[in-house]
Design a protein around this motif. Structure first.
Motif, PDB file in Angstrom:
ATOM      1  N   LEU A  91       0.925  -1.235  -0.044  1.00  0.00           N
ATOM      2  CA  LEU A  91       0.067   0.177  -0.150  1.00  0.00           C
ATOM      3  C   LEU A  91       0.877   1.236  -0.088  1.00  0.00           C
ATOM      4  O   LEU A  91       2.005   1.130   0.723  1.00  0.00           O
ATOM      5  N   ARG A  94      -0.403   6.992   2.681  1.00  0.00           N
ATOM      6  CA  ARG A  94      -1.339   8.238   2.687  1.00  0.00           C
ATOM      7  C   ARG A  94      -0.946   9.214   3.804  1.00  0.00           C
ATOM      8  O   ARG A  94      -0.433   9.215   4.654  1.00  0.00           O
ATOM      9  N   GLU A  96      -2.758  11.450   5.503  1.00  0.00           N
ATOM     10  CA  GLU A  96      -3.393  11.256   6.743  1.00  0.00           C
ATOM     11  C   GLU A  96      -2.718  10.328   7.668  1.00  0.00           C
ATOM     12  O   GLU A  96      -2.995  10.632   9.014  1.00  0.00           O
ATOM     13  N   ASN A 188      -2.900   0.682  10.745  1.00  0.00           N
ATOM     14  CA  ASN A 188      -3.677   1.275   9.704  1.00  0.00           C
ATOM     15  C   ASN A 188      -3.981  -0.114   8.938  1.00  0.00           C
ATOM     16  O   ASN A 188      -3.343  -0.459   7.911  1.00  0.00           O
ATOM     17  N   PRO A 189      -4.923  -0.840   9.494  1.00  0.00           N
ATOM     18  CA  PRO A 189      -5.289  -2.239   8.895  1.00  0.00           C
ATOM     19  C   PRO A 189      -6.151  -1.900   7.841  1.00  0.00           C
ATOM     20  O   PRO A 189      -6.653  -0.807   7.426  1.00  0.00           O
ATOM     21  N   PRO A 190      -6.350  -2.962   6.835  1.00  0.00           N
ATOM     22  CA  PRO A 190      -7.274  -2.897   5.957  1.00  0.00           C
ATOM     23  C   PRO A 190      -8.726  -2.212   6.467  1.00  0.00           C
ATOM     24  O   PRO A 190      -9.361  -3.343   7.385  1.00  0.00           O
ATOM     25  N   TYR A 191      -9.485  -1.475   5.992  1.00  0.00           N
ATOM     26  CA  TYR A 191     -10.712  -1.145   6.687  1.00  0.00           C
ATOM     27  C   TYR A 191     -11.759  -1.017   5.476  1.00  0.00           C
ATOM     28  O   TYR A 191     -12.821  -0.398   6.038  1.00  0.00           O
ATOM     29  N   ILE A 192     -11.650  -1.179   4.381  1.00  0.00           N
ATOM     30  CA  ILE A 192     -12.626  -0.842   3.448  1.00  0.00           C
ATOM     31  C   ILE A 192     -13.605  -2.092   3.332  1.00  0.00           C
ATOM     32  O   ILE A 192     -13.114  -3.261   3.268  1.00  0.00           O
ATOM     33  N   VAL A 204      -6.401   3.268  -7.027  1.00  0.00           N
ATOM     34  CA  VAL A 204      -6.306   2.134  -5.957  1.00  0.00           C
ATOM     35  C   VAL A 204      -6.311   0.653  -6.324  1.00  0.00           C
ATOM     36  O   VAL A 204      -5.768  -0.155  -5.590  1.00  0.00           O
ATOM     37  N   ALA A 211      -4.374  -5.477   1.189  1.00  0.00           N
ATOM     38  CA  ALA A 211      -4.027  -4.154   2.180  1.00  0.00           C
ATOM     39  C   ALA A 211      -5.380  -3.263   2.547  1.00  0.00           C
ATOM     40  O   ALA A 211      -5.357  -2.370   3.067  1.00  0.00           O
ATOM     41  N   LEU A 212      -6.427  -3.565   1.669  1.00  0.00           N
ATOM     42  CA  LEU A 212      -7.548  -2.559   1.526  1.00  0.00           C
ATOM     43  C   LEU A 212      -8.710  -3.210   2.386  1.00  0.00           C
ATOM     44  O   LEU A 212      -9.653  -2.642   2.865  1.00  0.00           O
ATOM     45  N   GLU A 242      -6.044   3.715  12.867  1.00  0.00           N
ATOM     46  CA  GLU A 242      -6.621   4.542  11.952  1.00  0.00           C
ATOM     47  C   GLU A 242      -7.863   3.785  11.454  1.00  0.00           C
ATOM     48  O   GLU A 242      -8.092   2.538  11.572  1.00  0.00           O
TER      49      GLU A 242
HETATM   50  N1  GLN Z   1      -6.919   5.053   3.407  1.00  0.00           N
HETATM   51  C1  GLN Z   1      -6.623   3.978   2.423  1.00  0.00           C
HETATM   52  C2  GLN Z   1      -7.515   4.611   1.083  1.00  0.00           C
HETATM   53  O1  GLN Z   1      -8.610   5.370   1.351  1.00  0.00           O
HETATM   54  C3  GLN Z   1      -7.276   2.704   2.920  1.00  0.00           C
HETATM   55  C4  GLN Z   1      -6.053   2.163   3.659  1.00  0.00           C
HETATM   56  C5  GLN Z   1      -6.930   0.979   4.744  1.00  0.00           C
HETATM   57  O2  GLN Z   1      -7.627   0.164   4.181  1.00  0.00           O
HETATM   58  N2  GLN Z   1      -6.119   0.903   5.694  1.00  0.00           N
HETATM   59  O3  GLN Z   1      -7.617   4.025  -0.045  1.00  0.00           O
END
Ligand code: GLN
Length: 279
Positions: A91, A94, A96, A188-192, A204, A211-212, A242
Motif C-alpha cells: 500500500l 497516505r 493522513e 492502519n489495517p485494511p478497513y474498506i 487504488v 491491504a484494503l 486509523e
Molecule cells: N486510506 C486508504 C484508502 O483510502 C485505505 C487504507 C486501509 O484500508 N487501511 O484507500
C-alpha cells in the motif's frame, strides 16, 4: 525534440487523461525519466532530449495515464520526511496516516524505552518513522504478505534503523510467541468494506486488495486486534487505530469492554480518522 517540447507533450497527455495535479506529476515523471529537475528544465528549456529520454518519459506518461500510480512508477514515496520504497504488492503511504505517527509520539516516554507494535505494517511507513524519529523505542512491525515484507525489509535498511524489526505474521491469527509486551499498538489495517472496493478510484485498483479489504463490514481486522492483540498490551497501554470516516463510533463500541479512556482524532479534512483507546 527539446526539453520544453517533450515536457509539454507529456503534460498535455496527462491533462487529456484527467490526471489531477498534472503539472506536479509531470515534473516528477520528467525528473525520473530524464534525470532533469524543474530548475534545469526552466533554465535550459531548449536543451535537446536524446532518444532514450524521449521514449522513457513518454512511455511512463502513458503508463500513468492508464491509472498506474505515480508512486509505483517512481518506486519511492515520502512519508514523515523519509523516502520509503514502494511498488506493486504494498500500500502507498497516505498523508493522513502521518497523524497516527504524531499521536503515537505524544505517548512516547523519553526517559525509558517504549515498545511499539505496528500491525499490518505494509511498507513500514508508520513503525519505521516512529523508530527513526524516536531513539528510545523498540518497534516490531507485523506483516503477513511476502510482497509487502520485501519492501518493509528494504525500508528498514533505507532508514538504517537498528531499533526496528520486521516479523512475518498474520494479524488475523492469534500470535504464538511475542518478543515483549507493547506499550503501544498502532495500526492502519485494511478497513474498506469488500463491497466498496470496486468503487475506489482507479489508481487504488493497482494496490494490493489484501491491504484494503476489511471484510463485509470493514471491521474484520479490528475484531482480530480486540480478540488477539489487546490482551498483550502492558497495563495502561494504548491502542491507536486509523479508520474510515464512518467507523469511529463502531470502533469505540467494539472496544468498550477493554477501554478505560477513549479519544477520536480528526484528520485535516475534518474526518474522524484515528481512534485512541487506553486499556
Ligand atoms: N486510506 C486508504 C484508502 O483510502 C485505505 C487504507 C486501509 O484500508 N487501511 O484507500
Amino acid at each position: 525534440m527539446i526539453f520544453s517540447e517533450l515536457y509539454n507533450s507529456g503534460l498535455r497527455l496527462l491533462e487529456e487523461n484527467g490526471i489531477d495535479d498534472s503539472r506536479f506529476e509531470c515534473d516528477n515523471l520528467f525528473r525520473f525519466a530524464c534525470g532533469v529537475n524543474k530548475t534545469e528544465l526552466l533554465t535550459h528549456p531548449e536543451c535537446k532530449a536524446d532518444k532514450q529520454q524521449c521514449e522513457r518519459f513518454l512511455s511512463l506518461v502513458k503508463k500513468r495515464c492508464s491509472g498506474y500510480p505515480l508512486q509505483y512508477i517512481l518506486g519511492s514515496w515520502e512519508f514523515m520526511g523519509f523516502d520509503f520504497a514502494v511498488g506493486e504488492g504494498v500500500l502507498i503511504p497516505r498523508p493522513e496516516t502521518e497523524l497516527l505517527v504524531l499521536e503515537a509520539e505524544k505517548l512516547i516516554n523519553k526517559n525509558r524505552s517504549t515498545v511499539i507494535f505496528d500491525l499490518c505494517a505494509g511498507s513500514g511507513a508508520i513503525g519505521l518513522s516512529l523508530a527513526a524519529r524516536n531513539e528510545n523505542t523498540k518497534v516490531y512491525l507485523f506483516e503477513k504478505y511476502k510482497g509487502a515484507l520485501s519492501f518493509l525489509e528494504e525500508n528498514v535498511k533505507r532508514l538504517s534503523v537498528d531499533n526496528a524489526e520486521a516479523v512475518e505474521c498474520d494479524v488475523l491469527r492469534e500470535p504464538s510467541s511475542l518478543p515483549e509486551a507493547p506499550d503501544i499498538i498502532i495500526s492502519n489495517p485494511p478497513y474498506i468494506k469488500t463491497g466498496e472496493l470496486p468503487l475506489l478510484q482507479r489508481e487504488v485498483h493497482f494496490e494490493p486488495q489484501t491491504a484494503l479489504d476489511g471484510g463485509d463490514d470493514g471491521l474484520l481486522f479490528y475484531r482480530a486486534i480486540l480478540k488477539n492483540w489487546v490482551i498483550r498490551l502492558k497495563r495502561g497501554g494504548t491502542l491507536l487505530l486509523e479508520c474510515a470516516e464512518d467507523q469511529s463510533e463502531q470502533l469505540l463500541s467494539l472496544f468498550s469492554s477493554v477501554s478505560s479512556e477513549t479519544e477520536t482524532i480528526k484528520d485535516f479534512n475534518n474526518i474522524d480518522r484515528i481512534v485512541k483507546i487506553t486499556v
